[in-house]
Design a protein around this motif. Structure first.
Motif, mmCIF file in Angstrom:
data_model
loop_
_atom_site.group_PDB
_atom_site.id
_atom_site.type_symbol
_atom_site.label_atom_id
_atom_site.label_comp_id
_atom_site.label_asym_id
_atom_site.label_seq_id
_atom_site.Cartn_x
_atom_site.Cartn_y
_atom_site.Cartn_z
ATOM 1 N N ILE A 57 31.726 -7.151 15.093
ATOM 2 C CA ILE A 57 32.436 -5.161 14.188
ATOM 3 C C ILE A 57 31.811 -5.337 12.840
ATOM 4 C CG2 ILE A 57 33.499 -3.212 14.280
ATOM 5 C CD1 ILE A 57 35.257 -4.546 16.608
ATOM 6 N N PHE A 58 30.786 -4.606 12.765
ATOM 7 C CA PHE A 58 29.998 -4.533 11.193
ATOM 8 C C PHE A 58 29.523 -3.624 10.767
ATOM 9 C CE2 PHE A 58 27.283 -6.428 13.984
ATOM 10 C CZ PHE A 58 25.877 -5.838 13.802
ATOM 11 N N GLY A 59 29.251 -3.170 10.219
ATOM 12 C CA GLY A 59 28.247 -1.495 9.911
ATOM 13 C C GLY A 59 28.849 -1.501 7.979
ATOM 14 N N ASN A 60 28.771 -0.056 7.935
ATOM 15 C CA ASN A 60 27.895 0.256 5.818
ATOM 16 C C ASN A 60 28.567 1.822 6.345
ATOM 17 O OD1 ASN A 60 27.297 1.789 4.407
ATOM 18 N ND2 ASN A 60 26.416 -0.465 3.463
ATOM 19 N N PRO A 61 29.661 2.080 5.736
ATOM 20 C CA PRO A 61 29.699 3.823 5.868
ATOM 21 C C PRO A 61 29.471 4.564 5.512
ATOM 22 C CG PRO A 61 32.155 2.686 5.009
ATOM 23 C CD PRO A 61 30.507 1.441 4.824
ATOM 24 N N LYS A 62 28.123 4.134 4.808
ATOM 25 C CA LYS A 62 26.691 5.048 4.020
ATOM 26 C C LYS A 62 26.033 5.390 5.674
ATOM 27 C CE LYS A 62 26.627 4.090 -0.445
ATOM 28 N NZ LYS A 62 25.651 2.921 -2.184
ATOM 29 N N LEU A 78 31.174 3.776 16.300
ATOM 30 C CA LEU A 78 30.626 3.038 15.432
ATOM 31 C C LEU A 78 32.225 3.246 14.570
ATOM 32 C CD1 LEU A 78 28.450 5.696 13.688
ATOM 33 C CD2 LEU A 78 27.848 4.180 14.261
ATOM 34 N N PRO A 79 32.546 1.315 13.608
ATOM 35 C CA PRO A 79 30.888 0.926 13.320
ATOM 36 C C PRO A 79 30.171 -0.283 14.417
ATOM 37 C CG PRO A 79 32.819 -0.356 12.302
ATOM 38 C CD PRO A 79 33.326 0.653 13.686
ATOM 39 N N VAL A 80 29.013 -0.563 13.905
ATOM 40 C CA VAL A 80 28.243 -1.253 15.113
ATOM 41 C C VAL A 80 28.773 -2.522 15.211
ATOM 42 C CG1 VAL A 80 25.823 -0.127 14.715
ATOM 43 C CG2 VAL A 80 26.624 -2.714 13.490
ATOM 44 N N LYS A 81 28.386 -2.945 16.673
ATOM 45 C CA LYS A 81 28.889 -4.362 16.975
ATOM 46 C C LYS A 81 27.994 -5.217 18.358
ATOM 47 C CE LYS A 81 31.774 -1.327 19.648
ATOM 48 N NZ LYS A 81 31.046 -0.363 19.171
ATOM 49 N N ALA A 82 27.780 -6.193 17.873
ATOM 50 C CA ALA A 82 27.707 -7.121 18.881
ATOM 51 C C ALA A 82 28.067 -8.450 19.057
ATOM 52 C CB ALA A 82 26.202 -8.078 17.769
ATOM 53 N N LEU A 83 27.746 -8.857 20.503
ATOM 54 C CA LEU A 83 28.585 -9.350 21.634
ATOM 55 C C LEU A 83 27.397 -10.589 21.928
ATOM 56 C CD1 LEU A 83 30.549 -9.779 23.443
ATOM 57 C CD2 LEU A 83 29.147 -9.620 24.790
ATOM 58 N N ALA A 84 28.092 -11.855 21.159
ATOM 59 C CA ALA A 84 26.759 -12.424 22.572
ATOM 60 C C ALA A 84 27.778 -13.345 23.039
ATOM 61 C CB ALA A 84 27.398 -14.220 20.680
ATOM 62 N N TRP A 85 27.112 -13.933 24.095
ATOM 63 C CA TRP A 85 27.821 -14.498 25.305
ATOM 64 C C TRP A 85 26.969 -15.709 25.805
ATOM 65 C CZ3 TRP A 85 25.464 -13.204 29.732
ATOM 66 C CH2 TRP A 85 24.379 -11.521 29.723
ATOM 67 N N GLU A 86 27.874 -16.617 26.803
ATOM 68 C CA GLU A 86 27.019 -17.698 27.850
ATOM 69 C C GLU A 86 26.891 -16.889 29.449
ATOM 70 O OE1 GLU A 86 28.435 -21.967 28.085
ATOM 71 O OE2 GLU A 86 28.139 -21.909 26.182
ATOM 72 N N ASP A 87 25.578 -17.425 29.302
ATOM 73 C CA ASP A 87 25.183 -16.492 31.146
ATOM 74 C C ASP A 87 26.162 -18.092 31.778
ATOM 75 O OD1 ASP A 87 23.554 -18.489 30.970
ATOM 76 O OD2 ASP A 87 21.979 -16.684 31.052
ATOM 77 N N GLU A 88 26.561 -18.197 32.865
ATOM 78 C CA GLU A 88 26.167 -18.851 33.616
ATOM 79 C C GLU A 88 25.770 -20.201 34.155
ATOM 80 O OE1 GLU A 88 24.113 -15.715 36.291
ATOM 81 O OE2 GLU A 88 25.990 -15.577 35.475
ATOM 82 N N HIS A 89 24.370 -19.666 33.627
ATOM 83 C CA HIS A 89 23.468 -21.202 32.994
ATOM 84 C C HIS A 89 23.364 -21.525 32.178
ATOM 85 C CE1 HIS A 89 21.547 -19.142 36.970
ATOM 86 N NE2 HIS A 89 21.317 -18.638 36.749
ATOM 87 N N GLY A 90 24.130 -21.353 30.683
ATOM 88 C CA GLY A 90 24.332 -22.097 29.963
ATOM 89 C C GLY A 90 23.720 -21.196 28.423
ATOM 90 N N LYS A 91 22.424 -19.952 29.026
ATOM 91 C CA LYS A 91 22.079 -19.585 27.987
ATOM 92 C C LYS A 91 22.598 -18.178 27.182
ATOM 93 C CE LYS A 91 17.448 -19.661 30.582
ATOM 94 N NZ LYS A 91 17.205 -18.892 31.417
ATOM 95 N N VAL A 92 22.459 -18.405 26.045
ATOM 96 C CA VAL A 92 23.348 -17.936 25.404
ATOM 97 C C VAL A 92 21.926 -16.935 24.815
ATOM 98 C CG1 VAL A 92 24.494 -17.435 23.248
ATOM 99 C CG2 VAL A 92 24.655 -19.390 24.007
ATOM 100 N N TRP A 93 22.527 -15.256 24.791
ATOM 101 C CA TRP A 93 22.211 -13.879 24.561
ATOM 102 C C TRP A 93 23.735 -13.265 23.779
ATOM 103 C CZ3 TRP A 93 18.272 -13.360 27.070
ATOM 104 C CH2 TRP A 93 17.556 -14.075 28.861
ATOM 105 N N LEU A 94 22.838 -12.442 22.938
ATOM 106 C CA LEU A 94 23.131 -12.236 21.866
ATOM 107 C C LEU A 94 22.443 -9.732 22.144
ATOM 108 C CD1 LEU A 94 25.002 -11.107 19.169
ATOM 109 C CD2 LEU A 94 22.463 -12.078 18.240
ATOM 110 N N SER A 95 23.959 -9.505 22.692
ATOM 111 C CA SER A 95 23.244 -8.361 23.028
ATOM 112 C C SER A 95 24.346 -6.359 21.741
ATOM 113 C CB SER A 95 24.041 -7.624 24.572
ATOM 114 O OG SER A 95 23.845 -8.241 25.183
#
Length: 136
Positions: A57-62, A78-95
């Motif tokens: 979870i990250f951001g800037n009040p401005k 807000l603030p914005v956020k990003a989720l890193a996750w590994e799928d059932e095939h071992g691939k990593v995604w950032l959403s």
């Protein structure tokens, strides 16, 4: 804009390294890191299993404050956020949430358009760098 409001890119790195990289890119961009949550560790703490999943979870009040001045309830996204996750095939995604979807969800006025565009561009830049997709 994406239909479900989420943008997902594949990462070249594992979940922890992806979030480490994202935190570093965010700090270099002079944004604040508010929290880092390891969902896999939380699952393990209650005796259940979960593939690697971490949230930053990250951001800037401005950047975010103008959206909340327009529609205060936008603060739920807000603030914005990003989720890193590994799928059932071992691939990593950032959403992450599409800033334009957030604007539509909260019926932000045209006066917020510049702030939304800046958030969208900033998110794309930090996510691309963290996922190792900035091959320029």
């Amino acid at each position: 804009m994406t239909e479900d409001g989420l943008i997902t890119v594949q990462s070249r790195f594992g979940v922890t390294e992806t979030i480490d990289r994202l935190a570093e890119v965010v700090k270099r961009a002079e944004l604040l890191v508010f929290a880092r949550i390891d969902h896999q560790a939380g699952a393990r703490d209650v005796g259940t299993a979960l593939r690697p999943t971490e949230l930053l979870i990250f951001g800037n009040p401005k950047g975010g404050t103008p959206l909340m001045q327009d529609q205060q309830l936008a603060g739920i996204d807000l603030p914005v956020k990003a989720l890193a996750w590994e799928d059932e095939h071992g691939k990593v995604w950032l959403s992450y949430n599409d800033a334009h979807w957030i604007a539509e969800r909260h019926d932000l006025r045209d006066a917020s358009r510049d702030a939304v565009a800046a958030i969208a561009a900033g998110m794309e830049k930090v996510i691309t760098a963290a996922a190792g997709m900035d091959q320029s």
